[in-house]
Design an enzyme around this catalytic site. Structure first.
Site, short mmCIF file in Angstrom:
data_model
loop_
_atom_site.label_atom_id
_atom_site.label_comp_id
_atom_site.label_asym_id
_atom_site.label_seq_id
_atom_site.Cartn_x
_atom_site.Cartn_y
_atom_site.Cartn_z
N GLU A 22 -29.70 2.32 -49.25
CA GLU A 22 -30.46 3.47 -49.71
C GLU A 22 -29.82 4.11 -50.93
OE1 GLU A 22 -32.07 7.53 -50.01
OE2 GLU A 22 -29.99 6.94 -49.76
N ASP A 38 -25.16 3.13 -45.59
CA ASP A 38 -24.37 3.03 -46.82
C ASP A 38 -24.12 4.42 -47.38
OD1 ASP A 38 -27.18 3.10 -47.44
OD2 ASP A 38 -26.69 2.65 -49.52
#
Length: 385
Positions: free
Chosen positions: A140, A76
């Site tokens: 994250e 991400d």
């Protein structure tokens, strides 16, 4: 390596991942791409999605192997910001001037591509006595509660375990190989509200102004020396990041005011000990000024340290062999998912130069991606030697 299995090109894989618009919490196709690639290479892959977050666990070798080396990373990315300010398509993976441009190029799709490529090539050429595990999250950059945490929860339930783990976050400040992380500071934020009595500024006796109390509290907190540092950590810090009252009038004493502080702390403290200290300071100011106070605290992660030893030596040796530099063992910077992994197994971090991460025109040197794959490959070779 079998003749029909060419080495995995980490640059091409990075480009493919960058073209996946996986802005938190969107998966964007990045984990699907990796799952297909790893499955074809003989890894057992499991999607460990939770709370709308996509996560991928991949294992080569037997479950419960006595020796298992793990990599952790994320696909991400943060939002691109003002797309018009970019000189390249944020999701175009353009290669220009010896660099690959795009959101996530540095943080950290190149790191994921490098360790996935190194792991695939390694098991094809020299199948190890043991297991290689990849724990890759899509959470994250977000709240991080359904990403690596979900993977570790699932691993505990399923009997999957890493003996040691390397997180592929960018760790080098200036040049490739100059720093690795053996720990991180803890991080916590506190939201404090002080409440008095609203009134006319000409009639102070009819009001109770919370602003002087907040000014006193802000000064007490920000001027307090938390510590002088420890063996492996710099001194802890507290920053007052905002004070908000929202009072546009000049003749009105406000009823309440709010302050937010952020603390980055070392191993001399815990989230609980700092919360108790904040509460005692808040109570003292409230008693002195007669106002009431409320506080909400969020601890994003405790400080941790993997003491210098076999794991840091292993990674440092590989970095030195491939770059000519011996990395500084550091605990600087913000938080990473290593703060969760440290409860599972020994963990260190090593990755790229992070100068452009989260910036407009994020980009990575092509040569550094190839170098990073070589470092990870040497780590695996030396670990299973």
């Amino acid at each position: 390596m079998p003749q029909d299995s060419a080495p995995i090109d980490p640059v091409d894989l990075t480009a493919q991942l960058v073209r996946c618009a996986s802005v938190t919490p969107e998966e964007g196709g990045a984990l699907v791409l990796l799952e297909n690639l790893l499955s074809e290479a003989g890894f057992t892959c499991t999607r460990v999605d939770r709370g709308g977050i996509a996560n991928l666990f991949a294992r080569w070798g037997e479950k419960g192997a006595a020796r298992s080396f793990g990599f952790n990373g994320h696909t991400d990315v943060v939002p691109v910001g003002d797309a018009a300010a970019w000189t390249a398509d944020p999701f175009g993976a353009e290669i220009r001037d010896g660099q690959l441009w795009g959101r996530g190029a540095t943080d950290m799709k190149s790191g994921v591509a490098a360790f996935a490529a190194a792991a695939i090539d390694f098991v094809r050429t020299t199948p190890p006595e043991g297991a290689i595990l990849l724990a890759i999250t899509g959470d994250e950059e977000g709240d991080a509660q359904d990403g690596t945490v979900a993977l570790l929860d699932w691993m505990a339930t399923e009997g999957e375990a890493m003996s040691a783990c390397l997180v592929g976050e960018p760790t080098c400040p200036e040049t490739m190989g100059d720093m690795m992380k053996i720990g991180r500071r803890g991080s916590m934020s506190a939201w404090i509200t002080l409440t008095g009595v609203q009134g006319h500024s000409a009639y102070l006796h009819r009001a109770l102004n919370p602003l002087p109390a907040m000014a006193r509290l802000a000064d007490r907190l920000s001027s307090h020396v938390l510590d002088d540092g420890t063996d492996h950590f710099d001194p802890s810090t507290l920053a007052v990041v905002t004070i908000d009252t929202g009072n546009p009038a000049t003749n009105v004493i406000p009823e309440s005011t709010r302050m937010t502080v952020n603390i980055r702390y070392n191993d001399a403290h815990s989230g609980d000990s700092l919360t108790r200290w904040l509460q005692s300071e808040l109570d003292s100011v409230c008693d002195s000024f007669g106002v009431t106070g409320e506080m909400t605290v969020k601890n994003s992660g405790e400080s941790f340290l993997t003491p210098p030893g076999p794991l840091s030596d292993l990674v440092s040796s590989a970095v030195q062999a491939e770059t000519g530099q011996t990395p500084v063992l550091s605990t600087s910077g913000g938080t990473s998912d290593a703060r969760f992994v440290k409860d599972h197994c020994p963990v260190v971090e090593f990755g790229l130069v992070g100068q452009t991460m989260h910036q407009v025109d994020e980009r990575v040197d092509i040569a550094h991606i190839e170098q990073l794959k070589a470092i990870y490959a040497r780590v695996l070779k030396d670990y299973f030697a």
